[in-house]
Design a protein around this motif. Structure first.
Motif, PDB file in Angstrom:
ATOM      1  N   MET A  56       0.780  -1.252  -0.092  1.00 53.51           N
ATOM      2  CA  MET A  56       0.002  -0.118  -0.064  1.00 53.51           C
ATOM      3  C   MET A  56       0.991   1.251   0.137  1.00 53.51           C
ATOM      4  SD  MET A  56      -2.893  -0.397  -0.392  1.00 53.51           S
ATOM      5  CE  MET A  56      -4.231   0.631   0.365  1.00 53.51           C
TER       6      MET A  56
ATOM      7  N   ASN C  49      -6.593  -1.417  -9.063  1.00 58.21           N
ATOM      8  CA  ASN C  49      -7.338  -1.632  -8.149  1.00 58.21           C
ATOM      9  C   ASN C  49      -6.930  -0.359  -6.592  1.00 58.21           C
ATOM     10  OD1 ASN C  49      -8.426  -3.967  -8.801  1.00 58.21           O
ATOM     11  ND2 ASN C  49      -6.785  -5.152  -7.912  1.00 58.21           N
ATOM     12  N   ALA C  50      -6.996   0.644  -7.321  1.00 57.34           N
ATOM     13  CA  ALA C  50      -6.734   2.022  -6.521  1.00 57.34           C
ATOM     14  C   ALA C  50      -7.928   2.942  -6.713  1.00 57.34           C
ATOM     15  CB  ALA C  50      -5.549   2.883  -6.897  1.00 57.34           C
ATOM     16  N   VAL C 125      -7.163  -6.588  -0.255  1.00 56.18           N
ATOM     17  CA  VAL C 125      -7.426  -5.163  -0.312  1.00 56.18           C
ATOM     18  C   VAL C 125      -9.098  -4.974  -0.691  1.00 56.18           C
ATOM     19  CG1 VAL C 125      -7.562  -2.959  -1.509  1.00 56.18           C
ATOM     20  CG2 VAL C 125      -5.239  -4.291  -1.137  1.00 56.18           C
ATOM     21  N   HIS C 130     -10.445  -0.548  -0.419  1.00 62.41           N
ATOM     22  CA  HIS C 130      -9.167   0.203  -0.633  1.00 62.41           C
ATOM     23  C   HIS C 130      -9.120   1.449   0.280  1.00 62.41           C
ATOM     24  CE1 HIS C 130      -6.692   3.295  -2.852  1.00 62.41           C
ATOM     25  NE2 HIS C 130      -5.586   2.164  -2.740  1.00 62.41           N
TER      26      HIS C 130
END
Lengths: 100, 511, 170, 643
Positions: A56, C49-50, C125, C130
């Motif tokens: 992350m 995937n953000a 996630v 997220h």
């Protein structure tokens, strides 16, 4: 599956375009946008690294980059305004106070 | 760890000496700008307190040993093995006293002559004092270097802010000259640090032996720093400018303490650290000293500016000092140290005196004076005392120093002794001529009706007069501080062999 | 295959739009193209995937920063400037440098070796969402930088006001 | 502590009191302090004389002055026969001149200052003669020089006076330069600067050589000549005689005390004190003798034509000092000291009389403007006449005995140049008598040639001045009676007391001649003395127009003599002016400004030039910087890639 290379190449390409803009454009606003472009290019690679490394921290960094970009835009544009007020131009050629 | 004497005082006296003036400076900083009187009083009180404190050194100093005394050592930057390491021996103790005394006099002489930025002036003065004491007390090379450079800043300001018309040029010249020298010294210090196994401990560095070639290189690196400060020929040209432009207090500190640091550096560092190089370079150093003596003297003959003349005479007198030091024998070195003290007292006093009359006339041109003796008799009699001390008349301190130096110099190298002795003739020439032109002859209308010295000015000059005669009549008070340290130093320089006293048969026979 | 197609589209558009941004003579046009560009980049982020990053890309960049640009462009009277030459005469040199840099950088990509992967797998996630995952990290491990970032923004606000404010004639 | 230590310190105390309190409190009473102090010293000196006559020599250290390594020196006193003679001379003259000054300096604005200096001088002189080591001797030596500087420049508002003071000091420094080196060589050789060990060891080193500045020279000659340099300066011998005539700018009592009776004789004292060293070097003695002889002739010839009252006496002093050196140079130290002793009386007397004349004439010094003063000033006239007889060597008076002793010793001594210097000495005796009486005749006889105003004011001086004159006059007559040569002494039943007295310190060489020869020498010296007086009488009383005619006929000679052989001009030309010229044009103009400063300022200029080239790169355009930065990045990345 899209390989990481592709993202990175894309990122590099955008960065280079941004840099080219910064180096060649004479309008200071567009130069400024070129800088934003470069920041975005970096963000792309950060996000993609984050994705592929399953971490992350890249996102965190992007978050901060955007923050700084916002701050920079605010300050930078304020500078441009006051510059324009003094010089009546947004052309960097006219701005050579630092000439030795 | 090299053996040292414990601090018997029960409190860290050296740290207190260094930091008391700095605290005083901080106090002045907090004072109201408008209240000039308060900053003057604070600086006076602080400098007197520092002086009284330093008198304890004078009384409690153990004269029987060459070891460092009043030692303080604390960790400072352990990763680089730098320590906060202070101590005094017979070579340095007197200079601490000189610094503290001179500062009081500088405060007094600036009482009325400084009219702008008074507060800042006295802050600079006190910071200067702290740094000067620090230089003489440091036993850690880095600490020394820091104090050494720290001195530059207040001095630069003193000249550059409160100086004469051409002050900026003089200040920059002073700063650059000394900085170039000290940077080379820094390189030398670092070289020593690595060679000796990462230590800045001066005493420990002194116990090591260094290869001759390295010593030579380091000698010249140190020379660059110290010779500029002394100043030796041919790097003396900053001195006349700095002295001429500096305010009185600046000139006094410059003459009395700052330029002593060069010679002190030779004694404390060049000679014990680099004994072989020092010995090998003696001929060059003696030559430069003799040139400085004669050159500085002759050039005085053509000066038309009071302060400039005295500044050039400093070049000549400091030539004597370096001559004595590099004679490398007891008389020479002790005479050199004493002469440093003497020069501080005498030239300091001369600058104080010039300052006194400058405050009244605002001219430094000799031709603007004449016949002052009939207008200001007390001033004239004080000035003649300083003049005579400057030309080395017996019973004044100048004689003792110059005699010992010439004796030592003559022993070490006859030519050096003979040529340097001729400097005494020239010295009498320019000083008496100066005195004549200023004090004798017809009273110049420009000086008519001047007020004689005030009580404050008299008090400023009296300590100098007393010291001049004290050292002149009973120098042993001061010489006795040095004997063991100088002996130890010379043993180190002369390779532990017989100290280079007059080597002759008759000395043996007579004993 | 679909993924590659998607990527191809986005990559192509991003590059084309970037070029348009830096080459348009009129800043207003540039800003418009840039707006479009930012949306495409946001799309790419979604693809990676953000979501949260994609969102702030749209909100902050497109919504705030670009609008600011637009304001400035409109505030300044740049009409005369438009008639002037927009590209520096030395652009071939700049092009050469940039191209060379691009080649070297891409050449360096060949030396890339994948390191060990972290604990935030796509599934992890997704299960946590997220935003929450990012938030947890940001308010724990990166709290201090986060606070600093806020300070920077504050400074920027003050700075912008001070700089852009008209001097009061006294 | 030995009470003799008070001899010098009493005057010192007087000096300190006067200089601190004189200006405000003592003022017109300043003389009391000084006179009491110096009189006290005189009493102690007489006690010391009695002590020494009883066969004691006193030698003690007061305290250690300097101690550094192997070098140790004390403030200490040695009172032996030589010292005690000097003590008597110094304290006696000093006391009388102090008293004289009360009248002479009366009403002067610097009254206290004058007495303070006199006391300081007395202190220094006493330190000089009483020293038991070379360094303290040097202390006194410089001290008297300093006082002489102060006192010559006493009227400091006059440029000539302050010039003269400065000149005296600096010229003396030239001599002291050698003196100082002499002390160094003494220390290097003997390891000490005390008289006693030095003199007792000197004999053992009679043949030793010393490497001086690369040359091997005879050690004793070297030391003796270096020390003699000091003597030459202090005692105004050629070539350092130039300061003494100028020194007459000081008040007359000063000329009497310092520049006649005491300080200038310090050089002779030094040679006598160091006689154990000088005696070991024939060369040095020869130099001393010749210097003395030539100086005495040189000064006497100048004295013939001068018109300034005090300068004539000053040249006479130089000449008589030469006489003393001549004596020492032929090994007759006793004779030298004897002459020093008698000379102190008659020369001080001459000066004080001159002062008295000046006092009456309102400061006028030109003897051409005087005349017939005997009518107005009988005491001054009589005493000055006696002093002149004494200096001319008229039998029975002090000067006769000492002068005769010197001439006989020169003639009959062992010195290789003895006969030569005897001849010069005899010639000088003739010249001395001539110019002394030229002075007397022009001043006191004939018609008064000054202004009417001056004539109106002529008067005899006050008692405080005339009494010292009379006392000194006694000395000028009788001082010589302690040294009556055996030739005469045998007949009237007295000894040559002084020679016997001094023998332990100075030795007493016997002349190698018969009584007959001695008689001839004596008669010659008497004859030339009388001849000189006679010639002066002929020229200035009988044929007063003759001198002017002679001056015209011998104008070249007269001009050279009148201008003192142009020595001052020569020194100015070869020393003073080149030094200042070098300082101005070479050192400041070239070395400092063109060479050192060129380097010092050149380095920054070079940097400035370099940077003004470099600044062209600084276009101030942001994009240029950015481009360069990008290039840098490219290079770095490329390097990293290629590695």
């Amino acid at each position: 599956m899209v390989p990481l290379h592709w993202y990175l190449t894309l990122s590099a390409a955008v960065f280079m375009i941004g840099m080219f803009g910064f180096l060649t454009r004479r309008n200071i606003i567009i130069m400024f946008m070129s800088v934003e472009l470069m920041l975005n290019a970096v963000n792309i690679s950060l996000v993609s690294f984050s994705h592929y490394l399953q971490d992350m921290r890249g996102h965190i960094l992007v978050f901060f980059v955007i923050t700084v970009a916002a701050a920079e835009a605010a300050i930078g544009l304020a500078i441009i305004i006051s510059l324009f007020r003094n010089k009546q131009t947004a052309h960097v050629d006219e701005m050579n106070e630092m000439k030795g | 760890m090299v053996q040292t004497m414990n601090n018997t005082m029960g409190f860290p006296i050296l740290s207190m000496l260094i930091f008391l003036p700095l605290v005083g400076a901080a106090v002045i900083l907090l004072l109201n700008r408008a209240n000039e009187k308060a900053s003057k009083m604070v600086s006076l009180l602080v400098s007197i307190a520092t002086f009284l404190l330093s008198l304890l050194l004078f009384t409690n100093f153990d004269k029987s040993t060459h070891l460092m005394q009043f030692v303080e050592q604390h960790e400072w930057i352990p990763s680089l093995n730098m320590t906060y390491y202070l101590g005094l021996d017979g070579i340095s103790v007197l200079f601490v006293l000189l610094s503290t005394l001179v500062t009081i006099l500088c405060v007094l002489i600036s009482w009325e002559s400084i009219k702008t930025k008074t507060k800042e002036f006295f802050i600079s003065l006190l910071v200067m004092e702290g740094a000067m004491i620090g230089v003489f007390c440091s036993l850690d090379f880095m600490l020394f270097y820091i104090f050494w450079e720290a001195m530059l800043i207040p001095m630069y300001l003193l000249i550059g802010v409160w100086g004469g018309p051409n002050r900026v040029y003089a200040a920059v010249k002073f700063f650059l000259y000394t900085l170039v020298g000290s940077v080379l010294m820094l390189v030398g210090i670092i070289v020593l640090y690595f060679y000796a196994g990462r230590t800045f401990d001066i005493l420990e560095l002194m116990t090591k032996a260094y290869p001759f070639k390295m010593q030579l290189v380091l000698f010249w690196a140190f020379f660059a720093a110290f010779a500029v400060k002394v100043p030796m020929f041919p790097v003396h040209t900053w001195l006349p400018d700095a002295h001429t432009e500096a305010p009185t207090a600046g000139s006094v500190i410059l003459a009395a303490v700052l330029i002593k640091m060069g010679a002190y550096g030779f004694l404390r560092f060049s000679m014990p650290l680099l004994p072989d190089a020092s010995r090998a370079m003696t001929p060059i150093m003696l030559t430069l000293s003799v040139i400085a003596i004669i050159y500085g003297g002759i050039i005085c003959l053509a000066q038309t500016d009071l302060k400039r003349l005295i500044a050039y005479s400093s070049v000549s007198h400091m030539g004597f000092v370096t001559l004595g030091i590099f004679a490398l024998n007891t008389q020479g070195v002790e005479g050199g140290i004493l002469q440093m003290l003497n020069h501080g007292i005498v030239t300091g006093a001369l600058f104080l005196s010039v300052g006194i009359i400058y405050d009244r006339t605002h001219t430094r041109v000799i031709a603007d004076y004449g016949g002052v003796a009939s207008v200001m008799p007390i001033y004239a009699s004080l000035f003649i005392v300083f003049t005579l001390a400057s030309i080395g008349l017996p019973a004044t301190n100048g004689f003792i120093g110059e005699f010992l130096i010439l004796l030592g110099g003559f022993t070490a190298n006859q030519w050096a002794g003979v040529l340097a002795a001729s400097g005494i003739i020239i010295g009498a020439g320019y000083m008496l001529w100066l005195y004549q032109r200023v004090f004798f002859m017809e009273t110049n209308p420009k000086v008519a009706g001047l007020q004689d010295v005030t009580m404050r000015e008299l008090i400023t000059l009296l300590p100098m007069v007393i010291l001049i005669f004290w050292i002149g009549i009973y120098p042993n008070t001061f010489l006795s501080f040095m004997h063991p340290s100088v002996l130890h130093l010379l043993e180190r320089v002369n390779g532990g062999g017989a100290p280079a006293v007059a080597a002759n048969v008759m000395t043996q026979i007579l004993k | 295959m679909l993924q590659q197609l998607f990527f191809g589209y986005y990559a192509f558009m991003i590059i084309i739009l970037s070029l348009l941004v830096v080459t348009r003579g009129n800043p207003v046009h540039s800003v418009m193209w840039m707006l479009l560009l930012f949306f495409h980049i946001a799309g790419l982020y979604l693809f990676l995937n953000a979501e949260f990053i994609a969102a702030i890309q749209v909100i902050v960049y497109a919504g705030a920063i670009l609008v600011l640009f637009l304001f400035v462009v409109l505030l300044l009277n740049l009409r005369e400037e438009l008639s002037l030459r927009q590209i520096a005469g030395s652009w071939p040199a700049a092009f050469f440098i940039v191209a060379a840099l691009f080649i070297t950088v891409t050449a360096a990509l060949g030396a890339y070796v994948q390191g060990p992967v972290g604990s935030y797998s796509i599934e992890a996630v997704r299960s946590e969402t997220h935003t929450k995952a990012l938030g947890r990290l940001l308010y724990t491990e990166y709290l201090f930088p986060f606070e600093i970032a806020s300070l920077i923004l504050l400074v920027a606000v003050v700075g912008a006001v001070v700089l852009a404010k008209r001097k009061l004639r006294s | 502590m030995n009470s003799y230590a008070l001899i010098p310190f009493l005057p010192l105390a007087a000096f300190v009191i006067n200089i601190l309190f004189g200006r405000k409190y003592l003022k017109e009473n300043a003389h009391w302090v000084s006179i009491l102090a110096v009189a006290g010293s005189w009493v102690l000196a007489v006690m010391a004389l009695i002590d020494v006559l009883g066969g004691n020599t006193i030698n003690f250290d007061l305290y250690t002055w300097m101690l550094s390594g192997g070098f140790k020196v004390s403030v200490g006193f040695l009172i032996d026969q030589l010292t005690v003679v000097m003590l008597i001379v110094v304290t006696t003259c000093s006391t009388l001149i102090h008293i004289y000054s009360v009248g002479y300096m009366h009403g002067d604005s610097g009254y206290y200052r004058f007495f303070a200096y006199l006391s300081l001088f007395t202190f220094s002189m006493l330190m000089l003669v009483m020293a038991n080591n070379f360094l303290q001797l040097y202390f006194g030596w410089e001290g008297v020089g300093l006082c002489s500087y102060f006192l010559i420049g006493y009227y400091f508002n006059k440029k000539s006076a302050s010039d003269a003071g400065k000149k005296a000091f600096i010229v003396n420094r030239f001599g002291d330069f050698g003196f100082g080196l002499g002390i160094f060589v003494v220390f290097l050789t003997f390891g000490t600067v005390y008289y006693e060990p030095v003199f007792s060891q000197a004999g053992g080193l009679a043949e030793a050589t010393f490497n001086f500045l690369g040359y091997d020279v005879h050690l004793m000659t070297l030391i003796a000549l270096l020390l003699f340099c000091g003597s030459v300066g202090k005692s105004a011998q050629i070539p350092l005689h130039v300061w003494l005539p100028d020194a007459m700018e000081g008040p007359t009592p000063v000329s009497a005390l310092i520049h006649a009776a005491t300080m200038v004789t310090a050089g002779v004292f030094l040679v006598a004190r160091c006689s154990p060293i000088f005696s070991l070097s024939e060369t040095a003695l020869m130099v001393v003798a010749l210097t003395g002889a030539i100086t005495s002739l040189f000064a006497a010839t100048i004295g013939l034509v001068q018109n300034d009252l005090k300068r004539i006496i000053a040249y006479s002093t130089v000449s008589q000092l030469g006489y003393m050196f001549l004596a020492c140079g032929v090994g007759a130290y006793t004779a030298g000291i004897f002459h020093l002793y008698t000379h102190a009386f008659f020369k001080a007397l001459l000066f004080l009389c001159a002062g008295s004349v000046m006092h009456a004439m309102g400061g006028e010094l030109d003897i051409q403007k005087m005349g017939n003063l005997k009518k107005y000033m009988p005491v001054t006239y009589m005493t000055m006449l006696i002093a002149s007889f004494s200096i001319s060597g008229i039998p029975g008076l002090a000067g006769f005995f000492s002068k005769d002793e010197i001439l006989w010793m020169a003639y009959a001594g062992e010195s290789p140049v003895g006969k030569f210097v005897w001849a010069i000495g005899t010639l000088v005796a003739f010249l001395t008598a001539f110019y002394s009486f030229r002075l007397i005749f022009l001043t006191f006889h004939g018609k008064f040639r000054g202004t009417h105003d001056q004539e109106h004011h002529l008067h005899e001086s006050p008692k405080s001045m005339t009494i010292p004159l009379m006392l000194l006059c006694v000395g000028a007559v009788a001082a010589g009676w302690v040294g009556i040569p055996a030739l005469i002494g045998e007949k009237i039943g007295v000894h040559n007391y002084i020679a016997e007295f001094m023998k332990p310190v100075l030795g007493h060489p016997e002349g190698h001649g018969t009584h007959g020869e001695e008689m001839v020498v004596m008669l010659i010296s008497i004859t030339v003395g009388l001849a000189g007086i006679g010639l002066a009488y002929f020229m200035y009383i009988l044929r007063p127009e003759l001198p002017a005619r002679l001056t015209q006929q011998l104008s070249a000679v007269h001009r050279i003599l009148f201008n003192k052989y142009y020595v001052d001009e020569l020194y100015s030309f070869i020393i003073v002016r080149p030094a200042i010229w070098t300082a101005k044009n070479v050192l400041i103009g070239i070395t400092d400004a063109r060479i050192i400063e060129a380097v010092v300022n050149g380095v920054p200029s070079a940097i400035a030039a370099l940077s003004s080239g470099l600044r062209k790169i600084q276009t101030g355009l942001m994009q240029h910087y950015a481009t360069i930065m990008a290039t840098g990045i490219l290079i770095i990345v490329a390097i990293m890639l290629l590695r």
